[in-house]
Scaffold this active site. Structure first.
Site, mmCIF file in Angstrom:
data_model
loop_
_atom_site.group_PDB
_atom_site.id
_atom_site.type_symbol
_atom_site.label_atom_id
_atom_site.label_comp_id
_atom_site.label_asym_id
_atom_site.label_seq_id
_atom_site.Cartn_x
_atom_site.Cartn_y
_atom_site.Cartn_z
ATOM 1 N N ASP A 1 0.826 -1.201 0.000
ATOM 2 C CA ASP A 1 0.000 0.000 0.000
ATOM 3 C C ASP A 1 0.867 1.261 0.000
ATOM 4 O OD1 ASP A 1 -2.185 -1.619 0.112
ATOM 5 O OD2 ASP A 1 -2.820 -1.034 2.137
ATOM 6 N N ASP B 1 18.237 0.562 10.207
ATOM 7 C CA ASP B 1 18.447 1.928 9.734
ATOM 8 C C ASP B 1 17.506 2.848 10.500
ATOM 9 O OD1 ASP B 1 19.396 4.082 8.335
ATOM 10 O OD2 ASP B 1 18.690 3.437 6.367
ATOM 11 N N ASN C 1 13.646 7.843 8.052
ATOM 12 C CA ASN C 1 12.991 6.652 7.514
ATOM 13 C C ASN C 1 11.582 6.478 8.093
ATOM 14 O OD1 ASN C 1 14.924 5.762 5.714
ATOM 15 N ND2 ASN C 1 16.037 4.594 7.262
ATOM 16 N N ASP D 1 12.222 1.197 5.175
ATOM 17 C CA ASP D 1 13.626 0.807 4.969
ATOM 18 C C ASP D 1 14.076 -0.252 5.975
ATOM 19 O OD1 ASP D 1 13.671 2.501 2.883
ATOM 20 O OD2 ASP D 1 15.280 3.794 3.606
#
Length: 271
Positions: free
Chosen positions: A30, A139, A144, A157
């Site tokens: 999505d 990360d 992110n 990520d």
């Protein structure tokens, strides 16, 4: 993540394992809508995050730290994420980083003293009893995360996910903002000095997660080393395409080499 936590991630609709359609396997998920603190130029130089009032930025900070706690709270991650269990742990993570550094220099033998000193420092300052392995995002940084206002609506990520001590994520999370803030100050830009300060992040995390953070100096230095190997590779890639020249000082392959040196020497100040 959607099955085992409340951490907001996109819903994966389909996974296609055949390379016949696009040339490699792919997935469809999505689309999420939100705002991201950008990397280029770093969000400390301006943008929507800096336009929030300090109280709203603190809301965003606390909600972001709570995302880390939510990821790390997943019980028995080795059984829930078996693909990560075969190559887990802090030692394996470190060995992979060292292999990556050696691989990235195999063709010309260039050595980067500050990175090699950091590898030695990490080996010499290994935690006596690292905390238990949890699912680490890998990360972990606000760049992110998609936000609706100050609320995280998408955590992205995941290609660096690993089973390791929780401090692996916390070190990266704190280091990344401090590195950006240092860059801002070099350019005489105010930045966001009140955000993501070490003591504030640790206090919120310990309160939310109900644990005590351990050996954070080690993990902060390790984060700077990890990012240094990436930045060195990026610089060398840019050289390959004629965008930049080789620096006279090989340490300058690393964007934040002065910060990393101070971390190794124990003279870096966590404001």
């Amino acid at each position: 993540m959607r099955e085992h936590s409340e951490v907001p991630v996109p819903r994966v609709r389909w996974v296609e394992s055949s390379p016949d359609i696009l040339g490699q396997p792919f997935l469809v998920m999505d689309r999420l809508t939100g705002s991201v603190p950008v990397d280029n130029p770093p969000y400390v130089f301006g943008g929507w995050l800096g336009e929030l009032d300090p109280a709203r930025r603190r809301e965003l900070q606390d909600a972001s730290v709570d995302v880390l706690a939510g990821i790390h709270a997943i019980a028995d991650p080795a059984s829930k994420f078996p693909s990560l269990a075969a190559d887990a742990g802090l030692r394996r993570h470190f060995e992979n980083e060292r292999r990556y550094y050696e691989w990235s220099h195999r063709d010309d033998g260039v050595r980067i003293p500050v990175l090699e000193d950091a590898f030695s420092w990490i080996a010499e300052h290994w935690p006596a009893a690292p905390s238990a392995d949890v699912l680490c995002w890998g990360d972990a940084r606000i760049g992110n995360i998609l936000y609706a206002g100050t609320r995280p609506v998408g955590v992205l990520d995941w290609e660096s996910a690993w089973l390791a001590p929780r401090e692996l994520d916390l070190g990266w999370f704190i280091f990344f903002h401090s590195m950006f803030q240092d860059i801002a100050e070099v350019f005489e830009v105010p930045g966001l000095p009140e955000m993501l300060r070490r003591d504030d992040v640790v206090a919120r995390y310990e309160r939310t997660a109900g644990v005590q953070v351990q050996d954070l100096d080690f993990y902060l230095t390790y984060a700077a080393l990890r990012h240094g190997t990436v930045m060195a590779r990026i610089h060398r890639r840019r050289m390959h395409f004629g965008e930049v020249e080789a620096p006279e000082d090989p340490n300058e392959y690393v964007l934040h080499h002065q910060m990393l040196r101070r971390l190794i020497d124990g003279t870096y100040s966590w404001k």
